[in-house]
Scaffold this active site. Structure first.
Site, short mmCIF file in Angstrom:
data_model
loop_
_atom_site.label_atom_id
_atom_site.label_comp_id
_atom_site.label_asym_id
_atom_site.label_seq_id
_atom_site.Cartn_x
_atom_site.Cartn_y
_atom_site.Cartn_z
N ARG A 48 0.70 -1.39 -0.21
CA ARG A 48 0.06 -0.02 -0.04
C ARG A 48 0.78 1.25 0.00
NH1 ARG A 48 2.45 1.89 3.76
NH2 ARG A 48 0.98 3.57 3.88
N GLY A 49 0.28 2.35 -0.18
CA GLY A 49 1.17 3.51 -0.27
C GLY A 49 1.02 3.91 -1.74
N ALA A 50 0.69 5.27 -2.13
CA ALA A 50 0.61 5.48 -3.57
C ALA A 50 1.79 5.05 -4.48
CB ALA A 50 0.17 7.06 -3.77
N ARG A 91 -7.55 -0.45 -7.06
CA ARG A 91 -7.64 0.73 -5.86
C ARG A 91 -7.96 2.07 -6.82
NH1 ARG A 91 -4.60 1.01 -0.63
NH2 ARG A 91 -6.58 1.92 -0.16
N ASP A 239 -2.10 10.64 -1.89
CA ASP A 239 -2.57 9.65 -3.16
C ASP A 239 -3.06 10.20 -4.30
OD1 ASP A 239 -3.16 8.46 -0.11
OD2 ASP A 239 -3.02 6.58 -1.64
N LYS A 250 -4.92 9.67 3.05
CA LYS A 250 -5.63 8.90 3.98
C LYS A 250 -6.75 9.60 4.92
CE LYS A 250 -4.99 5.23 4.43
NZ LYS A 250 -5.98 4.44 3.44
#
Lengths: 352, 352
Positions: A48-50, A91, A239, A250
């Site tokens: 996860r994490g852009a 996502r 993001d 977030k």
């Protein structure tokens, strides 16, 4: 980085992802050998994490290409379109995913007509390039950002915009790492960041591994630490950033920006330019992912809320540009007016 | 109330406490037969919520009195002082605890010289009186507060200021219950309220049991639901209110008040007058309890943060009076200037 396990690593045709759903209790690596496995890993937030999602998806395309055993290029193109589509559906909010997939598509197009093998090799090269550039961009971003950090600062951060959210080094935490390296004597206050607890599980862990002082707080304690003057600035990741400087990040970020303004504390967003989406005029147009109620009603497998309770679980929120003091990018610090200054810095619409 | 288990219940010399550390997964009742057991239950948050702590402590004094088997009144007085001191040391922030203990001490003093038995009986009568008054105060408070709730409102609440935080009916949730009873078609948005998850575990549970619509969110989503206009007002409880209207309440309340102001949403505090402490000029003087790091690093017995990480875990924060739209009490709704209007309503310093 002192950590042994990398966020993602490519070795001999396999993508190894550090399983971020298990940290820090368990340091487990997930092996992905197909683009489907990469897609599921992104959906499950194993990665996860852009920026990390972008790089993982790029390697997903490489795996997808290698799945195609035929020799006819048209067959490969049809297969690649399906692979890209599968990975796009993982996502919706982080733009780096779409940016990386589009870069991969263009890289392949550059070898159009040169045969299946040439396209596969070009894709692998491009994925490595995306990963390498991410680390370099983060290091530059860290240097630009560190200039904004006064010596002895307390720095509040939210979620994990660290090495684990990127290929390495981080975005918000790149600034932290560089300020620490320069001996500025900083301390990080990490919001735990419910529901996925990225702050408690990931940020606290990676800073501790690197010997950077960190204090964990619950999300609700952010206003308290500001009031007590324990923090002098807030730095978060992003993001997606719209052309006008509105920032999707977030859930909880928007509230922090309001609290920072109330306490006269600067609110910085750290992100590589691949996070800027000039096609969107404002944050209103950024799609916000809603995730499963289970993330809120359960913590790991333990149920904390009564059965059948209604849940609203937006994964992100949008912080309006007026609350953002500056955006720290790999090409320098951008200040308002963002519309003008982001466009000038990007120079041209980012590849999409 | 449709619930079977009561927050606290006194039957034949035993105090039964619904174990709020286990809800909603497990509905377990803890039996207290000594004042020490009551003290530990308050410390462990088996019973929590300012008014409920006050009532539980009052019964703790009754148990303490019955522990004394002798017949000499001076011996009983010495023992009672130790009992009061033990119970005072349980939790520092909620004033209802000290208020209830002081009421118990004065009740005993009224029987000074009438012998051990008379004092014991007076104490038991006074504890029942405190419990009965709490429920009645909450019902009146609910009626006053419901006038402030527009039909069709979304109401954001934090922590649990419900039946479980009081002897019954609740404070903030008394307003919710009365508005619901009047058919106003309200919906509650409940912050989960880390670290102890009172919103997820207790508020969601008791509202669901009573058939009142409730949606659970993480604490970080509060600004999002305000921005999306899902809530039209915020109502929280209080652990202590200073003479100037500053409010100590569960960590996260202060931030919510800032967010409400930013979105033009009224921010109400619901509390019986026993929560007002006129001895304190401002919230600066309210002692804020810091609880164990373990509440943040662990969720139940599962470790979520790395070992050895620093933690700051303040249990409460202080919301300055300028952010409080009104204080809803059992004797009516109090608006600014609080200094003047609280003093007028209380009429005289609350017993201490």
């Amino acid at each position: 980085m002192s950590r042994r396990a990398k966020t993602l690593e490519w070795r001999e045709g396999v993508l190894y992802l550090l399983d971020q759903t298990r940290l820090p209790a368990e340091v487990k690596v997930v092996e992905c050998r197909t683009h489907q496995e990469v897609g599921e890993a992104i959906e499950r937030m194993v990665v996860r994490g852009a920026p990390a999602i972008g790089a993982a998806a790029a390697y997903g395309v490489v795996l997808g290409a290698w799945e195609f055993a035929g020799e006819d290029e048209e067959g490969l193109w049809r297969h690649l379109e399906a692979v890209l589509e599968r990975l796009r559906r993982t996502r919706p909010t982080a733009v780096n995913l779409f940016w990386a997939l589009e870069r991969m598509r263009r890289a392949a197009l550059n070898r159009r007509g040169q045969g299946v093998q040439a396209i596969k090799e070009e894709l692998e090269k491009e994925a490595h390039e995306i990963a390498r550039e991410d680390v370099e961009a983060n290091q530059r971003l860290g240097i630009h950002g560190a200039e904004l950090v006064p010596a002895g600062s307390g720095i509040l951060t939210h979620c994990n915009a660290g090495a684990l959210a990127t290929v390495d080094y981080g975005t918000a935490l790149a600034v932290v790492r560089e300020a620490h390296r320069q001996g500025k004597g900083i301390r990080v206050y990490a919001d735990e960041t419910r529901p996925f607890l990225q702050g408690a599980r990931l940020t606290a862990w990676e800073l501790q591994e690197d010997g950077i002082p960190v204090t964990l707080i619950v999300d609700g304690a952010a206003a308290y630490v500001m009031k007590k003057q324990l923090v002098q600035l807030v730095i978060v990741g992003a993001d997606r950033i719209a052309a006008n400087g509105d920032v999707a990040n977030k859930i909880g970020t928007y509230g922090l920006a309001i609290l920072a303004r109330e306490h006269g504390i600067p609110f910085y967003v750290a992100a590589p330019l691949s996070t800027v989406d000039l096609r969107l005029k404002s944050g209103e147009e950024i799609p916000i992912e809603e995730r499963s109620p289970r993330e809120v009603t359960h913590i790991f497998d333990y149920r904390v809320a009564p059965e059948g309770v209604g849940v609203l679980n937006p994964a992100f929120d949008v912080t309006p540009n007026r609350l953002v003091t500056a955006i720290i990018t790999d090409r320098g610090v951008v200040r308002p007016p963002y519309e003008e200054n982001l466009r000038r810095l990007v120079g041209f619409p980012v590849l999409m």
